[in-house]
Design an enzyme around this catalytic site. Structure first.
Site, mmCIF file in Angstrom:
data_model
loop_
_atom_site.group_PDB
_atom_site.id
_atom_site.type_symbol
_atom_site.label_atom_id
_atom_site.label_comp_id
_atom_site.label_asym_id
_atom_site.label_seq_id
_atom_site.Cartn_x
_atom_site.Cartn_y
_atom_site.Cartn_z
ATOM 1 N N GLU A 175 0.805 -1.238 0.000
ATOM 2 C CA GLU A 175 0.000 0.000 0.000
ATOM 3 C C GLU A 175 0.833 1.283 0.000
ATOM 4 O OE1 GLU A 175 -2.602 -0.498 3.369
ATOM 5 O OE2 GLU A 175 -3.361 -2.412 2.648
ATOM 6 N N GLU A 284 -5.991 -10.952 -0.828
ATOM 7 C CA GLU A 284 -6.776 -10.715 0.397
ATOM 8 C C GLU A 284 -8.266 -10.678 0.071
ATOM 9 O OE1 GLU A 284 -5.347 -7.263 2.550
ATOM 10 O OE2 GLU A 284 -3.278 -7.665 1.998
HETATM 11 O O1 G3I Z 1 -4.571 -8.596 19.150
HETATM 12 C C1 G3I Z 1 -5.182 -7.440 19.704
HETATM 13 C C2 G3I Z 1 -5.901 -7.781 20.987
HETATM 14 O O2 G3I Z 1 -4.972 -8.197 21.941
HETATM 15 C C3 G3I Z 1 -6.678 -6.558 21.450
HETATM 16 O O3 G3I Z 1 -7.431 -6.893 22.572
HETATM 17 C C4 G3I Z 1 -7.606 -6.040 20.365
HETATM 18 C C5 G3I Z 1 -8.350 -4.774 20.782
HETATM 19 O O4 G3I Z 1 -8.619 -3.954 19.684
HETATM 20 O O5 G3I Z 1 -6.841 -5.745 19.233
HETATM 21 C C6 G3I Z 1 -6.168 -6.881 18.699
HETATM 22 O O6 G3I Z 1 -5.439 -6.474 17.584
HETATM 23 C C7 G3I Z 1 -6.190 -6.232 16.402
HETATM 24 C C8 G3I Z 1 -5.671 -7.153 15.318
HETATM 25 O O7 G3I Z 1 -6.302 -6.854 14.106
HETATM 26 C C9 G3I Z 1 -5.907 -8.634 15.639
HETATM 27 O O8 G3I Z 1 -7.263 -8.882 15.692
HETATM 28 C C10 G3I Z 1 -5.985 -4.780 16.009
HETATM 29 O O9 G3I Z 1 -6.597 -3.922 16.970
HETATM 30 C C11 G3I Z 1 -6.585 -4.524 14.651
HETATM 31 O O10 G3I Z 1 -6.222 -3.233 14.212
HETATM 32 C C12 G3I Z 1 -6.033 -5.525 13.660
HETATM 33 O O11 G3I Z 1 -6.670 -5.324 12.420
HETATM 34 C C13 G3I Z 1 -6.003 -5.870 11.304
HETATM 35 C C14 G3I Z 1 -5.755 -4.786 10.278
HETATM 36 O O12 G3I Z 1 -5.153 -5.364 9.132
HETATM 37 C C15 G3I Z 1 -4.831 -3.709 10.802
HETATM 38 O O13 G3I Z 1 -4.671 -2.710 9.836
HETATM 39 C C16 G3I Z 1 -6.894 -6.944 10.702
HETATM 40 O O14 G3I Z 1 -7.013 -8.041 11.624
HETATM 41 C C17 G3I Z 1 -6.306 -7.453 9.391
HETATM 42 O O15 G3I Z 1 -7.242 -8.264 8.761
HETATM 43 C C18 G3I Z 1 -6.015 -6.265 8.487
HETATM 44 O O16 G3I Z 1 -5.406 -6.754 7.326
HETATM 45 C C19 G3I Z 1 -5.104 -5.768 6.314
HETATM 46 C C20 G3I Z 1 -3.898 -6.282 5.556
HETATM 47 O O17 G3I Z 1 -2.834 -6.564 6.446
HETATM 48 C C21 G3I Z 1 -3.447 -5.284 4.498
HETATM 49 N N1 G3I Z 1 -4.547 -4.950 3.609
HETATM 50 C C22 G3I Z 1 -5.769 -4.518 4.282
HETATM 51 C C23 G3I Z 1 -6.233 -5.549 5.297
HETATM 52 C C24 G3I Z 1 -7.549 -5.171 5.902
HETATM 53 O O18 G3I Z 1 -7.443 -3.989 6.643
#
Ligand code: G3I
Length: 369
Positions: A175, A284
């Site tokens: 990105e 994805e």
């Molecule tokens: O693991 C912590 C947990 O301990 C905590 O309690 C919780 C509270 O918010 O957060 C958890 O972490 C989260 C993590 O996902 C695991 O679930 C983060 O807050 C959250 O921001 C994170 O989101 C991820 C996101 O990328 C971050 O930008 C998504 O799972 C993941 O699917 C997403 O993937 C991205 C690709 O890497 C790049 N392209 C876009 C795609 C979708 O956004």
């Protein structure tokens, strides 16, 4: 004149059996609402990966514990490629300058290899989910370009070397191009760009290549079918390739919805990137039934379900037709209940498996061809 055939008891029995068998096939056949809305298990003995054996690997993004229990069995049956949804991202695998955290990533890689699956590495350089320490010195000031590049080099070299020969493909750069509709605005104003300028891009690919010359190296992005952004990425990649930067593939993330992209824009994007000599993967994939941020209808209406079925059917038809350049399709998580995009107040129902891990009707549109 036609001769009348003699009707014997044997032929009546044969005709009856034939009619019954046909009726059973039509009612319970290999596709359709009956099975997908039902147990779904009978047909899911054959997984997505098996239907696509002669086309490309079918992957899924996972967490370290995804391969446990019933979900684990289902993943092994359906998919033959894994991507870590989060745990290989810089902030998680390299949370501090002198500390790498391998356990979760190792778990995914080892489980994948033990089960004969491929592994894609996601991601080495991104504006998001990167430790703030990468860009700050001990006093909290922004580091120099030299320091930032040295840290990036250490990160990429260490991570890629560890998984050399195990992770076959890396999303080296994620990105880096901005969504702005102005074609002149190309680069995202990330910390990497602000501190290093364009140079970090070519260096990232060069260091990944030096660490594993056999790995397939991706530029990965979303909205790659939007003509303005597509052309920005295309021009950037063309320029980098002309400079000898070792990019070998493009990842279309595929965070789509039931109205977008159009078939034409999808075809054009694949053609345009592959015309550079690059392989293409959908890295994805999810197809939300919500078509805008303001769309909050919570139910999976028959109309939305049908549009999603048609959309999935269309995109996989395109992928199959372009199998010479498409080298993989990865879903962004397993099922509707585990998708990053599906929230209690905003249900997106984006995947091929429902909340109970059962194949949805859209599944059958993808595998019946
Ligand atoms: O693991 C912590 C947990 O301990 C905590 O309690 C919780 C509270 O918010 O957060 C958890 O972490 C989260 C993590 O996902 C695991 O679930 C983060 O807050 C959250 O921001 C994170 O989101 C991820 C996101 O990328 C971050 O930008 C998504 O799972 C993941 O699917 C997403 O993937 C991205 C690709 O890497 C790049 N392209 C876009 C795609 C979708 O956004």
């Amino acid at each position: 004149m036609k001769k009348k055939l003699p009707i014997t008891r044997t032929s009546i029995t044969f005709i009856s059996v034939f009619i019954m068998a046909t009726a059973i096939t039509l009612l319970c056949g290999s596709r359709g609402a009956g099975i997908s809305g039902n147990a779904g298990e009978a047909d899911s003995l054959k997984g997505l990966k098996d239907y696509y054996r002669n086309y490309f690997p079918i992957g899924v993004s996972v967490a370290p514990n995804s391969l446990e229990g019933a979900q684990g069995e289902m993943i092994k049956r359906q998919f033959n490629s894994l991507t870590a949804e989060n745990v290989m991202k810089p902030a998680l695998i390299h949370p501090e300058e002198k500390m790498y955290s391998w356990d979760n990533a190792d778990k995914i890689v080892n489980l994948a290899l033990a089960n004969g699956m491929k592994v894609r590495g996601h991601t080495l350089c991104w504006h998001s989910q990167t430790g703030a320490w990468m860009f700050r010195d001990s006093r909290g000031n922004t580091v120099t370009k030299e320091v930032a590049l040295a840290r990036l080099k250490d990160h990429i070299t260490t991570v890629v070397s560890r998984y050399k020969g195990k992770v076959y493909a890396w999303d080296v750069l994620n990105e880096a191009v901005v969504d702005d509709t102005d074609p002149a605005k190309v680069f995202r104003e990330s910390q990497w760009y602000k501190i290093c300028g364009e140079e970090y891009i070519s260096k990232a690919f060069q260091w990944a290549h030096e660490a594993d010359t056999g790995a397939v190296l991706f530029y990965n992005d979303y909205n790659t079918e939007n003509p303005v952004k597509r052309d920005k990425i295309h021009n950037l990649l063309r320029k980098l390739l002309a400079q000898g930067v070792p990019i070998t593939a493009v990842g279309l993330q595929g965070h789509w919805n039931i109205n977008d992209p159009s078939e034409q824009n999808l075809r054009d994007a694949i053609d345009k990137f592959s015309s550079l000599g690059l392989k293409v993967q959908v890295t994805e994939l999810d197809v939300s039934v919500l078509s805008s941020r303001t769309d909050t209808v919570k139910t999976y209406t028959p109309e939305r379900e049908k549009k999603q079925m048609d959309f999935y059917k269309m995109i996989f038809k395109v992928f199959r037709e372009k199998k010479d350049v498409i080298t993989g399709v990865t879903f962004w998580n397993v099922s509707d209940g585990r998708s990053w995009i599906d929230r209690p107040n905003r249900r997106a129902y984006p995947l091929l498996f429902d909340y109970d891990l059962k194949p949805k009707k859209a599944f059958w549109e993808v595998v019946n061809f």
